[in-house]
Design an enzyme around this catalytic site. Structure first.
Site, PDB file in Angstrom:
ATOM      1  N   ASP A  72     -21.384 -49.093 -24.503  1.00  0.00           N
ATOM      2  CA  ASP A  72     -20.694 -48.890 -25.801  1.00  0.00           C
ATOM      3  C   ASP A  72     -21.889 -47.905 -26.259  1.00  0.00           C
ATOM      4  O   ASP A  72     -22.916 -47.593 -25.630  1.00  0.00           O
ATOM      5  CB  ASP A  72     -20.993 -50.288 -26.633  1.00  0.00           C
ATOM      6  N   ASN A 141     -22.430 -62.478 -33.125  1.00  0.00           N
ATOM      7  CA  ASN A 141     -20.926 -63.010 -33.451  1.00  0.00           C
ATOM      8  C   ASN A 141     -20.184 -63.078 -32.223  1.00  0.00           C
ATOM      9  O   ASN A 141     -18.993 -63.108 -32.358  1.00  0.00           O
ATOM     10  CB  ASN A 141     -20.245 -61.974 -34.604  1.00  0.00           C
ATOM     11  N   HIS A 143     -19.734 -60.680 -30.137  1.00  0.00           N
ATOM     12  CA  HIS A 143     -19.117 -59.520 -29.288  1.00  0.00           C
ATOM     13  C   HIS A 143     -19.682 -59.132 -27.990  1.00  0.00           C
ATOM     14  O   HIS A 143     -20.837 -59.529 -27.569  1.00  0.00           O
ATOM     15  CB  HIS A 143     -19.363 -58.414 -30.349  1.00  0.00           C
ATOM     16  N   GLU A 148     -15.609 -56.581 -31.342  1.00  0.00           N
ATOM     17  CA  GLU A 148     -15.996 -57.256 -32.193  1.00  0.00           C
ATOM     18  C   GLU A 148     -14.833 -58.571 -32.418  1.00  0.00           C
ATOM     19  O   GLU A 148     -13.803 -58.332 -31.924  1.00  0.00           O
ATOM     20  CB  GLU A 148     -16.029 -56.739 -33.731  1.00  0.00           C
TER      21      GLU A 148
HETATM   22  C1  GLP Z   1     -25.416 -55.135 -29.168  1.00  0.00           C
HETATM   23  C2  GLP Z   1     -24.826 -54.097 -28.066  1.00  0.00           C
HETATM   24  C3  GLP Z   1     -24.209 -55.121 -26.922  1.00  0.00           C
HETATM   25  C4  GLP Z   1     -25.504 -55.877 -26.658  1.00  0.00           C
HETATM   26  C5  GLP Z   1     -25.514 -56.930 -27.832  1.00  0.00           C
HETATM   27  C6  GLP Z   1     -26.725 -57.757 -27.412  1.00  0.00           C
HETATM   28  O1  GLP Z   1     -25.233 -54.705 -30.298  1.00  0.00           O
HETATM   29  N1  GLP Z   1     -23.643 -53.476 -28.834  1.00  0.00           N
HETATM   30  O2  GLP Z   1     -23.989 -54.397 -26.091  1.00  0.00           O
HETATM   31  O3  GLP Z   1     -25.242 -56.403 -25.480  1.00  0.00           O
HETATM   32  O4  GLP Z   1     -25.620 -56.350 -29.212  1.00  0.00           O
HETATM   33  O5  GLP Z   1     -28.211 -57.156 -27.840  1.00  0.00           O
HETATM   34  P1  GLP Z   1     -29.444 -57.775 -27.455  1.00  0.00           P
HETATM   35  O6  GLP Z   1     -29.506 -57.902 -26.150  1.00  0.00           O
HETATM   36  O7  GLP Z   1     -30.319 -56.539 -28.111  1.00  0.00           O
HETATM   37  O8  GLP Z   1     -29.448 -59.144 -28.183  1.00  0.00           O
END
Ligand code: GLP
Length: 245
Positions: A72, A141, A143, A148
């Site tokens: 992403d 949330n 995702h 989402e």
């Molecule tokens: C982000 C990214 C995801 C990631 C997730 C968790 O917004 N879009 O690819 O895996 O949220 O992030 P984190 O590891 O910083 O909690």
């Protein structure tokens, strides 16, 4: 969560979780040296990627024939921007491992042609896939990537408007104190098409969403819950994130 070929591993600390994740990724890489890998950015896998890079270099694993695809990216950013998904992977893996640019397909989310970027990624996965291993984190949330809540199960790469919670949590990646309002992401269909899926979660802040996602099938309200339907899924948690599972 107990279907066949699913595992939950709870490690005592973030460091232990990172070591287990690095070891798991390394084993898949050793067994599929020409594989296609899709690796999440985010804070959670940072330490695992450092440990993985060190091990690959120490053991001389040949990664030159692997391919990588970005999970992403924040709309408006590319790998030159601090806080972008690509910048994190460049810093922790692609750079240290000397991965050639022509082995990586990543969303250029600064492009004026975002549908073209999605087509580029879809073609790469169609040409070189299925993905051998997708490494995921989980959003507050639920995702996956930037899929989402409400995303359909069969989606390919697409743009998403990000929920308020994703934007507000996302400010942690950016010095500006704001996060983009949109994201590009590979789709749930492509995540589910991966041969193996591994999701890491750490810290008490994730315990609630981890419980909601993995104690029962809550898809599509909780996108990560779809992984309960994946044929080969590993959930790697530290103790703080595992209190509800
Ligand atoms: C982000 C990214 C995801 C990631 C997730 C968790 O917004 N879009 O690819 O895996 O949220 O992030 P984190 O590891 O910083 O909690």
């Amino acid at each position: 969560m107990k279907p066949r070929n699913h595992s939950i591993e709870v490690s005592a600390t973030y460091e232990d979780l990172s070591e287990r994740a690095a070891a798991a990724i390394f084993e898949v890489m050793r067994s599929a040296p020409r594989g296609l890998y899709c690796l999440a950015a985010g804070d959670t896998p940072r330490r695992a990627y450092r440990l993985l890079a060190r091990r690959v270099l120490d053991e001389g694993l040949n990664v030159s024939e692997m391919r990588f695809v970005g999970l992403d990216e924040w709309i408006g950013l590319d790998g030159h921007d601090r806080g972008s998904c690509r910048a994190l992977l460049n810093e922790l893996l692609f750079g240290p491992l000397g991965i050639r640019m022509d082995r990586i397909a990543f969303f250029d989310a600064k492009s004026a042609d975002l549908p073209g970027e999605c087509r580029k990624i879809d073609e790469w996965i169609a040409d070189w896939g299925p993905i051998d291993l997708v490494v995921l984190g989980i959003g507050m949330n639920g995702h996956l990537g930037f899929n989402e809540p409400g995303t359909r199960a069969e989606t390919l790469s697409h743009a998403m408007d990000l929920e308020e919670v994703t934007q507000s949590v996302g400010t942690k990646y950016f010095d500006s104190g704001t996060a983009p309002a949109g994201g590009l992401t590979i789709g749930l269909g492509q995540i589910m098409g991966a041969k193996r899926a591994l999701l890491m979660a750490s810290g008490e802040g994730k315990a609630g969403i981890v419980r909601r996602a993995f104690s029962s099938d809550s898809f599509p309200e909780i996108p990560a819950s779809i992984l309960l339907r994946h044929p080969r899924f590993s959930l790697l948690l530290d103790a703080a994130a595992a209190t509800g599972v």
